[in-house]
Design an enzyme around this catalytic site. Structure first.
Site, PDB file in Angstrom:
ATOM      1  N   GLU A 148      -0.333   1.467   0.902  1.00  0.00           N
ATOM      2  CA  GLU A 148       0.163   2.724   1.463  1.00  0.00           C
ATOM      3  C   GLU A 148      -0.957   3.728   1.751  1.00  0.00           C
ATOM      4  OE1 GLU A 148       2.643   4.717  -1.385  1.00  0.00           O
ATOM      5  OE2 GLU A 148       3.616   5.931   0.144  1.00  0.00           O
ATOM      6  N   LYS A 205       6.729  12.072   3.448  1.00  0.00           N
ATOM      7  CA  LYS A 205       7.121  12.213   2.037  1.00  0.00           C
ATOM      8  C   LYS A 205       8.603  11.933   1.870  1.00  0.00           C
ATOM      9  CE  LYS A 205       6.592  13.016  -2.250  1.00  0.00           C
ATOM     10  NZ  LYS A 205       6.072  11.847  -2.961  1.00  0.00           N
ATOM     11  N   CYS A 249      10.508  26.092 -11.729  1.00  0.00           N
ATOM     12  CA  CYS A 249      10.699  27.538 -11.622  1.00  0.00           C
ATOM     13  C   CYS A 249       9.394  28.243 -11.230  1.00  0.00           C
ATOM     14  CB  CYS A 249      11.145  28.100 -12.957  1.00  0.00           C
ATOM     15  SG  CYS A 249      12.654  27.375 -13.565  1.00  0.00           S
ATOM     16  N   HIS A 266       3.230 -21.983  -6.510  1.00  0.00           N
ATOM     17  CA  HIS A 266       4.200 -22.384  -5.483  1.00  0.00           C
ATOM     18  C   HIS A 266       3.772 -21.916  -4.098  1.00  0.00           C
ATOM     19  CE1 HIS A 266       6.848 -23.889  -8.564  1.00  0.00           C
ATOM     20  NE2 HIS A 266       6.734 -22.731  -9.215  1.00  0.00           N
ATOM     21  N   TRP A 319      14.486  26.472 -10.970  1.00  0.00           N
ATOM     22  CA  TRP A 319      14.775  25.040 -10.912  1.00  0.00           C
ATOM     23  C   TRP A 319      15.653  24.826 -12.142  1.00  0.00           C
ATOM     24  CZ3 TRP A 319      12.486  20.514  -8.416  1.00  0.00           C
ATOM     25  CH2 TRP A 319      12.706  19.310  -9.078  1.00  0.00           C
ATOM     26  N   ARG A 353       7.049  24.497  -4.988  1.00  0.00           N
ATOM     27  CA  ARG A 353       7.270  23.942  -6.330  1.00  0.00           C
ATOM     28  C   ARG A 353       8.651  23.324  -6.475  1.00  0.00           C
ATOM     29  NH1 ARG A 353       4.068  26.740 -10.362  1.00  0.00           N
ATOM     30  NH2 ARG A 353       5.774  26.586 -11.825  1.00  0.00           N
ATOM     31  N   GLU A 376       4.465  -2.371  -7.564  1.00  0.00           N
ATOM     32  CA  GLU A 376       4.212  -0.942  -7.380  1.00  0.00           C
ATOM     33  C   GLU A 376       2.722  -0.689  -7.091  1.00  0.00           C
ATOM     34  OE1 GLU A 376       5.608   1.601  -6.627  1.00  0.00           O
ATOM     35  OE2 GLU A 376       4.402   3.271  -7.308  1.00  0.00           O
ATOM     36  N   ASN A 428      10.398  30.970 -17.122  1.00  0.00           N
ATOM     37  CA  ASN A 428      10.148  29.551 -16.842  1.00  0.00           C
ATOM     38  C   ASN A 428      10.088  28.833 -18.181  1.00  0.00           C
ATOM     39  OD1 ASN A 428       9.808  30.263 -14.218  1.00  0.00           O
ATOM     40  ND2 ASN A 428       7.669  29.611 -14.056  1.00  0.00           N
ATOM     41  N   GLY A 429      10.605  27.617 -18.243  1.00  0.00           N
ATOM     42  CA  GLY A 429      10.511  26.854 -19.484  1.00  0.00           C
ATOM     43  C   GLY A 429      11.860  26.718 -20.151  1.00  0.00           C
ATOM     44  N   LYS A 433       1.169   0.956  -3.656  1.00  0.00           N
ATOM     45  CA  LYS A 433       0.256   2.117  -3.665  1.00  0.00           C
ATOM     46  C   LYS A 433      -0.989   1.793  -2.858  1.00  0.00           C
ATOM     47  CE  LYS A 433       2.278   4.572  -4.677  1.00  0.00           C
ATOM     48  NZ  LYS A 433       3.591   4.617  -5.245  1.00  0.00           N
TER      49      LYS A 433
HETATM   50  O1  M6R Z   1      12.344   9.910  -2.223  1.00  0.00           O
HETATM   51  P1  M6R Z   1      12.586   8.476  -2.554  1.00  0.00           P
HETATM   52  O2  M6R Z   1      12.192   8.112  -3.929  1.00  0.00           O
HETATM   53  O3  M6R Z   1      13.998   8.031  -2.241  1.00  0.00           O
HETATM   54  O4  M6R Z   1      11.641   7.676  -1.562  1.00  0.00           O
HETATM   55  C1  M6R Z   1      11.653   6.279  -1.514  1.00  0.00           C
HETATM   56  C2  M6R Z   1      10.425   5.757  -0.838  1.00  0.00           C
HETATM   57  O5  M6R Z   1      10.351   6.231   0.488  1.00  0.00           O
HETATM   58  C3  M6R Z   1       9.147   6.190  -1.573  1.00  0.00           C
HETATM   59  O6  M6R Z   1       9.189   5.824  -2.920  1.00  0.00           O
HETATM   60  C4  M6R Z   1       7.914   5.559  -0.930  1.00  0.00           C
HETATM   61  O7  M6R Z   1       7.925   4.187  -1.129  1.00  0.00           O
HETATM   62  C5  M6R Z   1       6.665   6.207  -1.521  1.00  0.00           C
HETATM   63  N1  M6R Z   1       5.889   6.840  -0.497  1.00  0.00           N
HETATM   64  C6  M6R Z   1       5.803   5.230  -2.223  1.00  0.00           C
HETATM   65  O8  M6R Z   1       4.667   5.819  -2.748  1.00  0.00           O
END
Ligand code: M6R
Ligand code: UD1
Length: 699
Positions: A578, A694, A2, A594, A88, A33, A571, A115-116, A575
């Site tokens: 990426e 994104k 919000c 293996h 939101w 936001r 994960e 908000n909240g 990161k």
């Molecule tokens: O919006 P989503 O969670 O569906 O996106 C999935 C992936 O594109 C997203 O998690 C991507 O792997 C990130 N950039 C990783 O940091």
């Protein structure tokens, strides 16, 4: 989440059109936001009348609605108080009725934006209903508006500040709040608790002071002081009828621009901008005053007063500073952080808490996911759970799959959305398909959702963006409430997805007596997670040094994990590649011998996840294999675990211990920080790494 925006002009001529444009632009600046609806409240044509306009959807839609109304845009207001909000959805779905501003009654006597979450709203609602009030929204906010009216009706002699104090005594929960009222024309009261709020001040003349006095309640046994210490909210007793009559404001307040001459100050033209974050205010003024929890701002006849509902405690400041912000807008939104990603990593104590807020009752050990409750009986009868996602969201599924299986004994498949579709994997009517997505717009996940819907499966969304495609098109689901994530690299969404899936697993097994102890253990551990993440974040200095000294120049990096920590390794590796463009691979520790072991020499850096769980000895043996080949691993281990001779390690990053199925929430944080600092050191634009977006809305 919000957003709040308010605009007050005093002795500054503004047309209604200008006022509307100012608040709509204010809302647009808050759009980043994330929100699902918006609304404004301004003066009507008749004195004391409030016009409220609100719409579901983007501010653009609200603008169109405002334009379609028959409003006299040319009408001039020399003094006026307008409030506006982006919502939101928290309590109540994104419907026009639930949008803010929310009015106390049809006559709009009190109009509130909030908000909240008000946690005792049910008790307040019941109390107000018993007094004959009729609620017309599903929001918790309506009880605030109605509370204002109720107390005012009992005691119309109260000034706006006193009335606000009376209302606040009754509220529990968190809030950023703006209120206007036909009984107090051109005035605004604003207050906050756990939700940010600031005031921008704009004058033609230079400000004479760069602070505002705080007006505290008198400490002695005054009625209001007593009320402050004995809030009766939620008890069902009628504290709402209690009034501290005679408590008229007595302390000497200063207007922001006074020169010591009261008369002159009250004639100074001035504008105030109230907002939940500075991005919407700095385009008007750089003079900002940040409120503290429990501050009550009252703006009236050009003066701004800050009140407190309680007497002054030792150590509490007597003034609030008006700061001059010279930063660029973009910098400002990032606060003291250099990048959104860093900010979002550091937001995780709050975001993980917000995911659980209102859902996990730690005292009774009960988890309630409102968005799933009606569907639970059906879900429990399913033959199979299929979790479908991409990237980081996929890893959150991997991280929680074992717990889902352990607590429910329903087979769980975890699928990458693209691969699932490529295989045209069979899906049946008695399958439950869970779509995990931060954005709720990822094309691969959307296509997989369509595929499962066509086959008659029940679909659940675990989504951050309210109103997104996946959130709308699934049968039911859980909003993870992590707040908007702007950095391309997903960080806080991962930990919140993880927690949402753990809560889902707990909900599914809520009637299992044999698993009661395990459930209790997990719920107790969940409560500590936000604080423990805070502890892990203190490793940033050590991690930066590790990256500077030992990792920057490397071409490749391996991450080893097993059991719950395999997902963490994947994960972390995602990161790192990426945003730092360094090749990295998450390896299941059991798979080392293996094939992957062939890569190991004294050069290749290896990060091993060796926190304590039942697989600890097996991971240790993998580390021994690495060391035997002259490898020097970095270990992520539990605080105080002297697992190896330190000379054999490149570094030991110690994290607090939690229950096995939640340890990944803590272990992933150092990996997020490693990826961040590797990228920064390489001069990469952390928030916008090359070739990535994104929201991946193409296949
Ligand atoms: O919006 P989503 O969670 O569906 O996106 C999935 C992936 O594109 C997203 O998690 C991507 O792997 C990130 N950039 C990783 O940091
Ligand atoms: C509600 C609030 C939440 C608050 C909680 C506890 C809303 C929108 N949410 O959450 O902010 O923390 O009470 O007070 O009012 N849905 C889908 N697919 C999805 C996600 C959600 O269909 O991918 C549906 C849900 O089934 C539900 C609605 O959207 O009908 C809202 O979901 P959610 O926000 O998770 O609901 P609550 O847990 O009740």
């Amino acid at each position: 989440m919000c957003g709040i925006f308010g605009y007050v002009n005093y002795l500054v001529d503004r047309s209604r059109g200008e006022i509307i444009d100012t608040i709509l632009e204010g809302l647009q600046a808050l759009e980043y936001r994330g929100y699902d609806s918006s609304g404004i409240a301004i003066d009507g044509d008749v004195p004391g009348e409030t016009t409220i306009i609100k719409r579901v959807g983007k501010v653009r839609v609200l603008k169109e609605e405002v334009a379609s109304r028959d409003l006299d845009r040319a009408k001039i207001f020399n003094t006026h108080a307008a409030i506006a909000h982006t919502r939101w959805a928290t309590h109540g779905s994104p419907l026009t009725a639930n949008c803010h501003p929310i009015a106390s009654d049809e006559a709009h006597e009190f109009v509130v934006i909030h908000n909240g979450i008000i946690t005792n709203y049910k008790a307040l609602k019941a109390l107000l209903e018993s007094k004959g009030m009729v609620f017309v929204t599903e929001t918790d906010t309506e009880c605030i508006a109605k509370l204002f009216k109720h107390i005012y009706d009992q005691s119309p002699e109260l000034d706006f500040t006193q009335l606000t104090k009376q209302v606040l005594y009754e509220l529990e929960g968190s809030y950023g709040l703006l209120v206007r009222s036909s009984h107090y024309p051109n005035e605004v009261c604003a207050t906050r608790k756990g939700s940010p709020l600031l005031v921008g001040v704009k004058t033609a003349k230079r400000l004479k002071m760069d602070f505002v006095d705080v007006e505290y309640e008198k400490p002695s046994g005054s009625a209001s002081a007593a009320a402050a210490t004995t809030p009766l909210a939620g008890t069902g007793t009628s504290s709402l009828l209690r009034l501290d009559g005679g408590q008229l404001r007595s302390s000497v307040s200063r207007a922001v621009v006074t020169s010591g001459n009261e008369e002159e100050s009250s004639l100074t033209p001035i504008e105030y901008f109230l907002a939940s974050d500075p991005s919407s205010v700095v385009r008007h003024t750089k003079k900002l005053l940040f409120l503290e929890d429990d501050d009550i701002v009252h703006i009236h006849e050009g003066e701004l007063h800050i009140h407190r509902a309680k007497s002054r405690q030792a150590g509490e400041a007597a003034t609030r500073e008006i700061q001059t912000f010279e930063m660029e807008l973009n910098e400002l939104m990032k606060g003291s952080y250099n990048h959104f990603m860093q900010k979002e990593i550091f937001e995780q104590p709050d975001s993980t808490f917000n995911t659980m807020r209102g859902r996990v009752d730690f005292s009774s050990g009960k988890v309630t996911l409102g968005g799933l409750s009606q569907w639970l009986p059906l879900i429990k009868r399913s033959r199979r759970l299929i979790m479908i996602a991409c990237g980081t969201s996929y890893h959150s599924c991997l991280a929680t799959r074992a717990l889902l299986e352990e607590l429910n004994e329903i087979p769980v498949a975890v699928e990458l959305a693209s691969d699932f579709l490529d295989r045209r994997s069979p899906v049946f009517r008695d399958d439950v398909c869970i779509f995990v997505s931060q954005s709720g717009e990822t094309a691969d996940s959307m296509l997989a959702l369509k595929y499962c819907l066509e086959r008659g499966a029940i679909t659940i969304g675990i989504v951050n963006s309210v109103g997104s495609s996946i959130s709308r098109q699934t049968h039911c689901g859980v909003h993870i409430n992590a707040g908007p994530e702007i950095g391309v690299a997903s960080t806080k969404a991962y930990t919140s997805q993880y927690i949402a899936l753990v809560m889902f697993a707990l909900c599914l097994s809520n009637d299992s007596v044999s698993r009661a102890d395990r459930r209790r253990e997990i719920i107790e551990a969940l409560q500590k997670i936000p604080e423990q993440i805070q502890t892990v974040l203190k490793l940033e200095g050590q991690i930066k040094e590790l990256c500077d000294k030992s990792l920057n120049h490397q071409k490749s990096l391996l991450l080893l994990g097993r059991g719950y920590q395999y997902a963490t390794a994947l994960e972390g590796a995602l990161k790192i590649k990426e945003i730092s463009y360094m090749h990295s691979e998450g390896v299941l520790a059991g798979e080392l011998k293996h094939g992957v072991l062939a890569l190991v020499d004294e050069e290749l850096p290896i990060i091993a996840l060796v926190t304590r769980d039942s697989l600890f000895p097996k991971v240790m043996s993998a580390i021994e294999q690495v060391i035997a080949r002259s490898g020097k691993p970095v270990v992520i281990c539990n605080t105080g675990d002297s697992i190896l001779d330190k000379s054999k390690l490149l570094a030991a990053l110690e994290v607090p211990l939690t229950v096995d199925c939640l340890q990944g929430l803590l272990n992933v944080v150092p990996l997020q920080l490693i990826s961040y600092w590797l990228a920064v050191n390489r001069g990469i634009d952390v928030d916008f790494p090359r070739n990535l977006a994104k929201s991946v809305t193409v296949e």
